[in-house]
Motif scaffolding. Structure first.
Motif, PDB file in Angstrom:
ATOM      1  N   ALA A   1       0.715  -1.226   0.115  1.00 41.88           N
ATOM      2  CA  ALA A   1      -0.086  -0.001   0.012  1.00 41.88           C
ATOM      3  C   ALA A   1       1.118   1.405   0.050  1.00 41.88           C
ATOM      4  CB  ALA A   1      -0.956  -0.040   1.317  1.00 41.88           C
ATOM      5  N   ALA A   2       1.841   1.265   0.603  1.00 45.27           N
ATOM      6  CA  ALA A   2       3.008   2.399   0.694  1.00 45.27           C
ATOM      7  C   ALA A   2       3.416   2.423  -0.512  1.00 45.27           C
ATOM      8  CB  ALA A   2       3.909   2.042   1.964  1.00 45.27           C
ATOM      9  N   LYS A   3       3.881   1.597  -1.269  1.00 46.80           N
ATOM     10  CA  LYS A   3       4.580   1.670  -2.557  1.00 46.80           C
ATOM     11  C   LYS A   3       3.634   1.967  -3.676  1.00 46.80           C
ATOM     12  CE  LYS A   3       7.824  -2.261  -1.922  1.00 46.80           C
ATOM     13  NZ  LYS A   3       8.456  -3.590  -2.444  1.00 46.80           N
ATOM     14  N   ASP A   4       2.184   1.702  -3.428  1.00 51.45           N
ATOM     15  CA  ASP A   4       1.195   2.045  -4.400  1.00 51.45           C
ATOM     16  C   ASP A   4       1.067   3.744  -4.192  1.00 51.45           C
ATOM     17  OD1 ASP A   4       1.075  -0.409  -5.366  1.00 51.45           O
ATOM     18  OD2 ASP A   4      -0.778  -1.119  -4.406  1.00 51.45           O
ATOM     19  N   TRP A   5       0.982   4.189  -2.959  1.00 52.56           N
ATOM     20  CA  TRP A   5       0.736   5.449  -2.797  1.00 52.56           C
ATOM     21  C   TRP A   5       1.726   6.345  -3.227  1.00 52.56           C
ATOM     22  CZ3 TRP A   5       3.290   9.317  -0.061  1.00 52.56           C
ATOM     23  CH2 TRP A   5       2.615  10.435   0.191  1.00 52.56           C
ATOM     24  N   GLN A   6       3.116   5.983  -3.045  1.00 52.26           N
ATOM     25  CA  GLN A   6       4.376   6.517  -3.552  1.00 52.26           C
ATOM     26  C   GLN A   6       4.221   6.613  -5.054  1.00 52.26           C
ATOM     27  OE1 GLN A   6       6.385   8.151  -1.599  1.00 52.26           O
ATOM     28  NE2 GLN A   6       7.286   8.908  -3.204  1.00 52.26           N
ATOM     29  N   ALA A   7       3.685   5.564  -5.718  1.00 55.41           N
ATOM     30  CA  ALA A   7       3.686   5.613  -7.132  1.00 55.41           C
ATOM     31  C   ALA A   7       2.655   6.628  -7.533  1.00 55.41           C
ATOM     32  CB  ALA A   7       3.303   4.096  -7.635  1.00 55.41           C
ATOM     33  N   GLU A   8       1.599   6.564  -6.808  1.00 54.24           N
ATOM     34  CA  GLU A   8       0.521   7.397  -7.270  1.00 54.24           C
ATOM     35  C   GLU A   8       0.741   8.897  -6.815  1.00 54.24           C
ATOM     36  OE1 GLU A   8      -3.151   8.506  -8.798  1.00 54.24           O
ATOM     37  OE2 GLU A   8      -2.469   6.535  -8.800  1.00 54.24           O
ATOM     38  N   TYR A   9       1.498   9.246  -5.930  1.00 50.04           N
ATOM     39  CA  TYR A   9       2.086  10.539  -5.472  1.00 50.04           C
ATOM     40  C   TYR A   9       3.137  10.881  -6.582  1.00 50.04           C
ATOM     41  CZ  TYR A   9       4.363  14.286  -3.108  1.00 50.04           C
ATOM     42  OH  TYR A   9       4.896  15.490  -2.700  1.00 50.04           O
TER      43      TYR A   9
ATOM     44  N   ARG B   1       3.092  10.030  -9.793  1.00 52.51           N
ATOM     45  CA  ARG B   1       2.294  10.433 -11.166  1.00 52.51           C
ATOM     46  C   ARG B   1       1.765  11.650 -10.897  1.00 52.51           C
ATOM     47  NH1 ARG B   1       1.059   4.874 -10.581  1.00 52.51           N
ATOM     48  NH2 ARG B   1      -0.731   5.435  -9.763  1.00 52.51           N
ATOM     49  N   PHE B   2       1.178  11.926  -9.605  1.00 50.81           N
ATOM     50  CA  PHE B   2       0.580  13.342  -9.503  1.00 50.81           C
ATOM     51  C   PHE B   2       1.554  14.290  -9.808  1.00 50.81           C
ATOM     52  CE2 PHE B   2      -0.493  16.565  -6.499  1.00 50.81           C
ATOM     53  CZ  PHE B   2      -1.761  17.033  -6.939  1.00 50.81           C
ATOM     54  N   MET B   3       2.514  14.312  -8.893  1.00 50.46           N
ATOM     55  CA  MET B   3       3.588  15.259  -9.230  1.00 50.46           C
ATOM     56  C   MET B   3       4.195  15.418 -10.538  1.00 50.46           C
ATOM     57  SD  MET B   3       3.720  16.672  -6.162  1.00 50.46           S
ATOM     58  CE  MET B   3       5.145  17.558  -6.346  1.00 50.46           C
TER      59      MET B   3
ATOM     60  N   ASP C   1       2.510  14.993 -13.290  1.00 51.10           N
ATOM     61  CA  ASP C   1       1.049  15.592 -13.599  1.00 51.10           C
ATOM     62  C   ASP C   1       1.100  17.080 -13.748  1.00 51.10           C
ATOM     63  OD1 ASP C   1       0.393  13.151 -15.074  1.00 51.10           O
ATOM     64  OD2 ASP C   1      -1.010  12.913 -13.840  1.00 51.10           O
ATOM     65  N   GLU C   2       1.432  17.340 -12.375  1.00 53.09           N
ATOM     66  CA  GLU C   2       1.413  18.852 -11.740  1.00 53.09           C
ATOM     67  C   GLU C   2       2.470  19.603 -12.692  1.00 53.09           C
ATOM     68  OE1 GLU C   2      -0.744  20.743  -9.877  1.00 53.09           O
ATOM     69  OE2 GLU C   2      -2.096  18.923 -10.267  1.00 53.09           O
ATOM     70  N   ALA C   3       3.693  19.077 -12.662  1.00 56.92           N
ATOM     71  CA  ALA C   3       4.797  19.425 -13.429  1.00 56.92           C
ATOM     72  C   ALA C   3       4.556  19.892 -14.773  1.00 56.92           C
ATOM     73  CB  ALA C   3       6.046  18.806 -13.174  1.00 56.92           C
ATOM     74  N   ALA C   4       3.900  18.810 -15.357  1.00 54.78           N
ATOM     75  CA  ALA C   4       3.536  19.018 -16.873  1.00 54.78           C
ATOM     76  C   ALA C   4       2.530  20.147 -17.197  1.00 54.78           C
ATOM     77  CB  ALA C   4       3.084  17.655 -17.479  1.00 54.78           C
ATOM     78  N   LYS C   5       1.671  20.235 -16.016  1.00 53.42           N
ATOM     79  CA  LYS C   5       0.599  21.286 -16.262  1.00 53.42           C
ATOM     80  C   LYS C   5       1.265  22.871 -15.949  1.00 53.42           C
ATOM     81  CE  LYS C   5      -3.294  18.808 -14.588  1.00 53.42           C
ATOM     82  NZ  LYS C   5      -4.455  18.479 -13.498  1.00 53.42           N
TER      83      LYS C   5
END
Length: 428
Positions: free
Chosen positions: A357-365, A367-369, A371-375
């Motif tokens: 679960a921690a690895k999945d959360w880190q991976a999701e985080y 991806r979010f960062m 996407d934010e950088a791309a935006k």
């Protein structure tokens, strides 16, 4: 060797050797050299920290004696399977109390000296080396063997005398038969007495059960049932039912009749309560409810213990598991170790889920960062594009102004100079 591995968890190395006949050894001397570690091997393949007490100087003699006895049992089993009447024993002559003398262990050097002496005796007298003598220990052992042989011969003579005792044994057998008959009669009398005693005890047990069953209905509280009282009543009911004396509901109590005066005056009569009685099905249902309640409590307590166990770190759980394995090798399995093994298995599964679960959360985080950088990058590029377009319009205005000035077009000084458009972050 398998017994050593199974009992102590050690590494065992066995080398089976045939007799060294060419060296003068007995051709029956098949033997094995067995070596093993003095420490157990853990599941990870490492040596345990402590040595076995069974292999120490204090307990080693007792352990070796156990091995000798076990090996004698193995040999005798094989002899029996091949139909041999020979048997071996791990006990000494002294322990067997057979009257024979024990020889002294000669050892390697004495054995070699004996063999050299025996080879010299096969030569002619003139060719013998007089310096090669029979060792004193070997000579003493030979004398002991001779005495044992003479004793065996004397025992054969004594066995002949045993035949004379047979006639006497026949007389004693008749006397024994008479005694057996008397003993049988006495045993029959004891059996009758024991049967009467059992009948009396059963009668008393039934009387006690009837009294307890009668008192039960007066003291039983269905709202707060007593476990011991309920189970005692169920057992008493089974005993009484087995002999056709199970409890029956009491006869209903008749209500008192109004007197003539009470009827005239209209007085109300108090109803007499009926004696309480609970059917066996109700009591059994109560016992089942008590058991289910205790089971729920036990499950709740186990769940609480599990939740507490899940707070441990993986290293602490590994240490607890090693302690449990050590107990299984030394003191045997404990009752709580079965639940502990279940907790350890659940803890590792739970911990893996937490790590995943921690690895999945880190991976999701991550991806979010991204996407934010791309935006942010795209928005910065759009802003720069707007600035370039604004600069282009300003430059076009200046060029137009310069062309007008060159054609001497009158300029209205009161007309304001156009300013660049303000930056609009929402403009496409």
């Amino acid at each position: 060797c398998q017994e050593l591995v199974k009992r102590h968890g050690v590494i065992v190395d066995a080398a089976i050797h045939a007799p060294h006949v060419e060296g003068g050894s007995d051709d029956r001397n098949y033997h094995a050299h067995i070596m093993f570690t003095t420490r157990a091997i853990s599941k990870t393949g490492d040596f345990e920290s402590k040595k076995y007490r069974d292999f120490s100087r204090d307990d080693g003699t007792k352990t070796v004696s156990h091995w000798r006895e076990h090996f004698a049992d193995l040999v005798n089993t094989q002899l029996e399977q091949i139909g041999s009447t020979e048997r071996v024993s791990h006990l000494s002559y002294k322990d067997l109390s057979n009257g024979l003398e024990a020889t002294v262990h000669e050892g390697y050097e004495v054995t070699q000296q004996r063999r050299r002496y025996e080879r010299e005796q096969l030569k002619p007298i003139d060719d013998r080396d007089s310096s090669i003598l029979m060792p004193e220990v070997a000579q003493a052992n030979d004398d002991i063997k001779k005495r044992n042989a003479e004793k065996a011969k004397n025992e054969q003579i004594i066995n002949g005398l045993d035949q004379e005792i047979i006639a006497t044994d026949a007389i004693l057998s008749d006397l024994q038969l008479s005694k057996s008959r008397a003993d049988a009669e006495h045993a029959q009398q004891q059996k009758i007495a024991a049967e009467r005693k059992r009948e009396q005890l059963l009668k008393q047990s039934i009387a006690d059960a009837q009294k307890r069953a009668s008192d039960f209905h007066n003291i039983f509280n269905p709202n707060e049932p007593n476990k011991a009282l309920v189970h005692q009543y169920i057992n008493d009911y089974a005993l009484l039912a087995k002999h056709g004396k199970q409890p029956q509901p009491p006869a209903p109590v008749e209500q008192p009749q109004k007197t003539w005066w009470q009827k005239i005056t209209g007085q109300q009569m108090e109803n007499v309560e009926q004696p309480p009685f609970y059917e066996i099905e109700t009591i059994r249902a109560t016992a089942t409810a008590i058991a289910e309640h205790e089971q729920k409590q036990a499950q709740q307590q186990k769940w609480e213990r599990l939740q507490e166990f899940l707070r441990y770190s993986p290293s602490t759980v590994d240490s607890i598991e090693r302690d449990a394995i050590s107990r299984s090798f030394t003191k045997g399995q404990q009752a709580s170790d079965e639940e502990l093994a279940e907790f350890i298995k659940y803890h590792r599964s739970h911990w893996k889920e937490k790590e995943q679960a921690a690895k999945d959360w880190q991976a999701e985080y991550d991806r979010f960062m991204r996407d934010e950088a791309a935006k942010e990058k795209a928005e910065l590029e759009a802003q720069r594009q707007r600035e370039r377009e604004s600069e282009a319009r300003l430059e076009a205005y200046r060029a137009e102004r310069d062309r007008n000035a060159q054609t001497q077009k009158p300029v209205n000084r009161d007309e304001p100079i156009p300013k660049p458009r303000p930056k609009n972050d929402f403009e496409i």
